[in-house]
Design a protein around this motif. Structure first.
Motif, PDB file in Angstrom:
ATOM      1  N   THR A   6       0.805  -1.212   0.000  1.00  0.00           N
ATOM      2  CA  THR A   6       0.000   0.000   0.000  1.00  0.00           C
ATOM      3  C   THR A   6       0.843   1.268   0.000  1.00  0.00           C
ATOM      4  N   SER A   8       4.205   1.299  -1.244  1.00  0.00           N
ATOM      5  CA  SER A   8       5.332   1.195  -2.161  1.00  0.00           C
ATOM      6  C   SER A   8       4.882   1.518  -3.578  1.00  0.00           C
ATOM      7  N   ALA A   9       5.843   1.676  -4.455  1.00  0.00           N
ATOM      8  CA  ALA A   9       5.560   2.036  -5.847  1.00  0.00           C
ATOM      9  C   ALA A   9       5.452   0.800  -6.731  1.00  0.00           C
ATOM     10  N   LEU A  10       5.081  -0.327  -6.162  1.00  0.00           N
ATOM     11  CA  LEU A  10       4.968  -1.557  -6.931  1.00  0.00           C
ATOM     12  C   LEU A  10       3.720  -1.498  -7.795  1.00  0.00           C
ATOM     13  N   GLU A  11       3.905  -1.740  -9.087  1.00  0.00           N
ATOM     14  CA  GLU A  11       2.771  -1.658 -10.010  1.00  0.00           C
ATOM     15  C   GLU A  11       2.483  -2.959 -10.731  1.00  0.00           C
ATOM     16  N   THR A  12       3.475  -3.835 -10.834  1.00  0.00           N
ATOM     17  CA  THR A  12       3.294  -5.080 -11.573  1.00  0.00           C
ATOM     18  C   THR A  12       3.694  -6.264 -10.706  1.00  0.00           C
ATOM     19  N   ASP A  15       7.323  -6.315 -10.359  1.00  0.00           N
ATOM     20  CA  ASP A  15       7.814  -5.422  -9.308  1.00  0.00           C
ATOM     21  C   ASP A  15       7.773  -6.117  -7.949  1.00  0.00           C
TER      22      ASP A  15
END
Length: 65
Positions: A6, A8-12, A15
């Motif tokens: 929630t 972090s910049a994880l998008e895939t 990632d």
């Protein structure tokens, strides 16, 4: 160690795999052989059980199965 999806910049999914591999906790992650999930591997062969769980109200782990 944990990955907070929630904040972090994880998008895939890639990632997420990269983030797990960068933790340095003796766990390796990769896309599973059927391409529909993440496979977690204990690289230090410890006696503890690996566990994936949602903390709080998140459903990411269960949504990813």
């Amino acid at each position: 160690s944990a990955i907070n999806l929630t904040t972090s910049a994880l998008e895939t999914v890639g990632d997420v795999v990269d983030a797990i591999n960068e933790l340095g906790i003796g766990v390796a992650a990769r896309i599973n052989d059927t391409g529909d999930g993440i496979l977690l591997l204990d690289t230090v062969f410890g006696s503890a059980t690996l566990r994936v769980e949602d903390v709080g109200t998140g459903r990411v782990a269960s949504d990813l199965q």
